[in-house]
Design a protein around this motif. Structure first.
Motif, short mmCIF file in Angstrom:
data_model
loop_
_atom_site.label_atom_id
_atom_site.label_comp_id
_atom_site.label_asym_id
_atom_site.label_seq_id
_atom_site.Cartn_x
_atom_site.Cartn_y
_atom_site.Cartn_z
N SER A 158 -24.06 26.37 -11.80
CA SER A 158 -24.38 26.42 -10.53
C SER A 158 -25.60 25.15 -10.32
O SER A 158 -26.01 24.71 -11.44
CB SER A 158 -25.56 27.59 -10.44
N GLY A 159 -25.74 24.89 -9.07
CA GLY A 159 -26.90 23.90 -9.02
C GLY A 159 -25.85 22.53 -8.27
O GLY A 159 -24.54 22.77 -8.29
N SER A 160 -26.79 21.60 -8.04
CA SER A 160 -25.83 20.56 -7.25
C SER A 160 -25.18 19.44 -8.43
O SER A 160 -26.07 18.83 -9.06
CB SER A 160 -26.82 19.70 -6.47
N ILE A 161 -24.15 19.36 -8.27
CA ILE A 161 -23.27 18.61 -9.39
C ILE A 161 -22.07 17.92 -8.54
O ILE A 161 -21.94 18.13 -7.35
CB ILE A 161 -22.76 19.54 -10.59
N PHE A 162 -21.88 16.75 -9.21
CA PHE A 162 -20.63 15.86 -8.79
C PHE A 162 -19.49 16.33 -9.51
O PHE A 162 -18.17 16.56 -8.85
CB PHE A 162 -20.98 14.33 -8.99
N SER A 163 -19.55 16.57 -10.92
CA SER A 163 -18.25 16.83 -11.66
C SER A 163 -18.63 17.53 -12.76
O SER A 163 -19.57 17.09 -13.55
CB SER A 163 -17.43 15.54 -11.58
N ILE A 164 -17.78 18.13 -13.40
CA ILE A 164 -17.60 18.50 -14.84
C ILE A 164 -16.84 17.51 -15.59
O ILE A 164 -15.51 17.63 -15.35
CB ILE A 164 -17.03 20.09 -14.93
N ASN A 165 -17.24 16.77 -16.43
CA ASN A 165 -16.48 16.00 -17.19
C ASN A 165 -15.71 16.64 -18.42
O ASN A 165 -14.51 16.44 -18.38
CB ASN A 165 -17.28 14.95 -17.77
N THR A 166 -16.23 17.15 -19.07
CA THR A 166 -15.71 18.03 -20.41
C THR A 166 -16.20 19.20 -20.40
O THR A 166 -17.37 19.64 -19.93
CB THR A 166 -15.89 17.20 -21.68
N GLY A 167 -15.69 20.41 -21.00
CA GLY A 167 -16.34 21.79 -21.25
C GLY A 167 -15.96 22.16 -22.51
O GLY A 167 -14.49 21.70 -23.17
N ALA A 168 -16.71 23.09 -23.14
CA ALA A 168 -16.05 23.72 -24.33
C ALA A 168 -16.56 25.16 -24.44
O ALA A 168 -17.82 25.30 -23.76
CB ALA A 168 -16.55 22.87 -25.48
#
Length: 121
Positions: free
Chosen positions: A25-35
């Motif tokens: 949540s919140g203002s973001i541009f992109s999720i680059n990586t996740g785990a």
């Protein structure tokens, strides 16, 4: 402010399935990586699964073939599908993501608060 909120944990019998969700949540541009990581009582936190920006995924040997990590870009959500669960999968599961909050902005890593998964034998 960016927050990661996990859900979907619970109590399941061995052999069962759960799907964990991690909503960014919140203002973001992109999720680059996740785990996803997990921590059982008395143990160190361990890596479970991850994806990189190109889409490639990797898994710990202990969950390979049973767990699947994925993401829904439109929903800013990361998932962990867990099948054929075993008692040794019991742990608190944490989501983490490397996020860019704006175009050209720097990447920052965020963690969720965790969700409990308990697998009974």
């Amino acid at each position: 402010q960016v927050q990661l909120v996990e859900s979907g944990g619970g109590l399941v019998q061995a052999g069962g399935s759960l799907r964990l969700s991690c909503v960014v949540s919140g203002s973001i541009f992109s999720i680059n990586t996740g785990a996803w990581y997990r921590q059982a009582p008395g143990n160190q936190r361990e890596w479970v699964a991850s994806f990189v920006s190109g889409g490639a995924t990797n898994y710990a040997d202990s969950v390979k073939g049973r767990f699947a990590i994925s993401r829904d870009t439109a929903k800013n959500t990361v998932y962990l599908q867990m099948n054929n669960l075993k008692p040794e999968d019991t742990a608190v599961y944490y989501c983490t993501a490397e996020i860019r909050r704006s175009v050209g902005g720097r990447k920052q890593t965020y963690w969720g608060q965790g969700t409990q998964v308990t697998v009974s034998s």
